[in-house]
Motif scaffolding. Structure first.
Motif, PDB file in Angstrom:
ATOM      1  N   ILE A  76       0.849  -1.198   0.000  1.00 63.79           N
ATOM      2  CA  ILE A  76       0.000   0.000   0.000  1.00 63.79           C
ATOM      3  C   ILE A  76       0.877   1.237   0.000  1.00 63.79           C
ATOM      4  N   ASP A  77       0.583   2.142  -0.913  1.00 68.17           N
ATOM      5  CA  ASP A  77       1.313   3.402  -1.017  1.00 68.17           C
ATOM      6  C   ASP A  77       0.641   4.434  -0.102  1.00 68.17           C
ATOM      7  N   ALA A  78       0.843   4.268   1.212  1.00 65.83           N
ATOM      8  CA  ALA A  78       0.180   5.139   2.180  1.00 65.83           C
ATOM      9  C   ALA A  78       0.568   6.606   1.984  1.00 65.83           C
ATOM     10  N   ALA A  79       1.830   6.875   1.698  1.00 67.17           N
ATOM     11  CA  ALA A  79       2.253   8.263   1.490  1.00 67.17           C
ATOM     12  C   ALA A  79       1.582   8.846   0.252  1.00 67.17           C
ATOM     13  N   GLY A  80       1.565   8.092  -0.834  1.00 69.37           N
ATOM     14  CA  GLY A  80       0.920   8.565  -2.055  1.00 69.37           C
ATOM     15  C   GLY A  80      -0.573   8.746  -1.885  1.00 69.37           C
ATOM     16  N   LEU A  81      -1.220   7.835  -1.155  1.00 67.01           N
ATOM     17  CA  LEU A  81      -2.659   7.949  -0.911  1.00 67.01           C
ATOM     18  C   LEU A  81      -2.976   9.160  -0.043  1.00 67.01           C
ATOM     19  N   ALA A  82      -2.157   9.393   0.971  1.00 65.46           N
ATOM     20  CA  ALA A  82      -2.377  10.565   1.824  1.00 65.46           C
ATOM     21  C   ALA A  82      -2.214  11.852   1.012  1.00 65.46           C
ATOM     22  N   ALA A  83      -1.217  11.894   0.142  1.00 65.52           N
ATOM     23  CA  ALA A  83      -1.017  13.078  -0.706  1.00 65.52           C
ATOM     24  C   ALA A  83      -2.199  13.248  -1.660  1.00 65.52           C
ATOM     25  N   TRP A  84      -2.674  12.156  -2.265  1.00 66.35           N
ATOM     26  CA  TRP A  84      -3.854  12.208  -3.147  1.00 66.35           C
ATOM     27  C   TRP A  84      -5.053  12.766  -2.397  1.00 66.35           C
ATOM     28  N   ALA A  85      -5.284  12.247  -1.183  1.00 65.87           N
ATOM     29  CA  ALA A  85      -6.441  12.666  -0.395  1.00 65.87           C
ATOM     30  C   ALA A  85      -6.360  14.147  -0.029  1.00 65.87           C
ATOM     31  N   ARG A  86      -5.202  14.593   0.390  1.00 63.41           N
ATOM     32  CA  ARG A  86      -5.045  16.011   0.773  1.00 63.41           C
ATOM     33  C   ARG A  86      -5.233  16.934  -0.442  1.00 63.41           C
ATOM     34  N   GLU A  87      -4.704  16.528  -1.582  1.00 58.28           N
ATOM     35  CA  GLU A  87      -4.846  17.333  -2.799  1.00 58.28           C
ATOM     36  C   GLU A  87      -6.316  17.402  -3.223  1.00 58.28           C
ATOM     37  N   LEU A  88      -6.995  16.265  -3.223  1.00 62.37           N
ATOM     38  CA  LEU A  88      -8.407  16.259  -3.602  1.00 62.37           C
ATOM     39  C   LEU A  88      -9.224  17.078  -2.612  1.00 62.37           C
ATOM     40  N   ALA A  89      -8.965  16.929  -1.324  1.00 58.93           N
ATOM     41  CA  ALA A  89      -9.698  17.695  -0.305  1.00 58.93           C
ATOM     42  C   ALA A  89      -9.514  19.197  -0.519  1.00 58.93           C
ATOM     43  N   GLU A  90      -8.304  19.597  -0.854  1.00 58.93           N
ATOM     44  CA  GLU A  90      -8.013  21.020  -1.087  1.00 58.93           C
ATOM     45  C   GLU A  90      -8.788  21.555  -2.286  1.00 58.93           C
ATOM     46  N   HIS A  91      -8.939  20.732  -3.315  1.00 59.08           N
ATOM     47  CA  HIS A  91      -9.595  21.181  -4.542  1.00 59.08           C
ATOM     48  C   HIS A  91     -11.123  21.095  -4.497  1.00 59.08           C
ATOM     49  N   LEU A  92     -11.670  20.308  -3.586  1.00 53.55           N
ATOM     50  CA  LEU A  92     -13.116  20.095  -3.585  1.00 53.55           C
ATOM     51  C   LEU A  92     -13.915  21.388  -3.459  1.00 53.55           C
ATOM     52  N   GLY A  93     -13.503  22.268  -2.606  1.00 48.24           N
ATOM     53  CA  GLY A  93     -14.238  23.518  -2.404  1.00 48.24           C
ATOM     54  C   GLY A  93     -14.236  24.433  -3.610  1.00 48.24           C
ATOM     55  N   ARG A  94     -13.291  24.225  -4.523  1.00 44.59           N
ATOM     56  CA  ARG A  94     -13.182  25.087  -5.706  1.00 44.59           C
ATOM     57  C   ARG A  94     -13.798  24.462  -6.943  1.00 44.59           C
ATOM     58  N   LEU A  95     -14.242  23.221  -6.831  1.00 47.86           N
ATOM     59  CA  LEU A  95     -14.803  22.550  -7.994  1.00 47.86           C
ATOM     60  C   LEU A  95     -16.296  22.862  -8.097  1.00 47.86           C
ATOM     61  N   PRO A  96     -16.782  23.208  -9.277  1.00 52.06           N
ATOM     62  CA  PRO A  96     -18.193  23.564  -9.421  1.00 52.06           C
ATOM     63  C   PRO A  96     -19.137  22.372  -9.421  1.00 52.06           C
TER      64      PRO A  96
END
Length: 161
Positions: free
Chosen positions: A127-147
């Motif tokens: 399991i790529d825990a570091a990569g998954l955590a980075a993916w999750a943080r990036e997606l979370a950051e972008h969610l509020g800006r997505l229409p």
């Protein structure tokens, strides 16, 4: 089977929602064609869990992947429960994001990222825990800006590095 109070019951009489669900786990009207639910309480090996969850994520069904992770979280060794719970939270976070619930999605993605980060150096089961955590943080950051809601399949992460 329905109980006296109108709630769905399984053959043992336990409360179970028998309504069909769509690919994101949303209830559909009784009698509608839905997506088959994941059976509850299935004990899988970690490799089987990861393969099945990845298949469901790739198919745009993160809610169902969450149920697979939940089985591992509840049946696995105590030392791994935080890992499987964190992966389940990532899948539920993606579910909320795909349903258009940006706030709930971001909260669960960040909670899941925090849960799996302690495993980043170990790479349990590949399991790529570091990569998954980075993916999750990036997606979370972008969610509020997505229409619009994110596409579940198009936003799914790779579980193994």
């Amino acid at each position: 089977m329905r109980g006296r109070n109108g709630r769905d019951r399984d053959p043992e009489g336990k409360a179970r929602n028998a309504r069909p669900r769509d690919g994101l786990g949303r209830p559909l009207p009784y009698g509608a064609d839905g997506v088959a639910r994941q059976p509850e309480g299935v004990v899988r090996t970690p490799d089987e869990t990861l393969r099945e969850a990845q298949r469901l994520l790739d198919a745009g069904m993160p809610f169902h992947a969450h149920e697979v992770f939940e089985d591992a979280w509840k049946s696995g060794p105590e030392a791994e429960r935080a890992l499987w719970r964190g992966l389940a939270q990532l899948a539920v976070g993606l579910t909320h994001a795909a349903r258009g619930n940006a706030s709930g999605g971001a909260t669960l993605l960040l909670r899941g990222a925090g849960g799996i980060e302690p495993y980043a150096k170990e790479h349990p089961y590949g399991i790529d825990a570091a990569g998954l955590a980075a993916w999750a943080r990036e997606l979370a950051e972008h969610l509020g800006r997505l229409p619009e809601p994110v596409p579940a399949a198009g936003s799914a992460p790779r579980l193994r590095g």
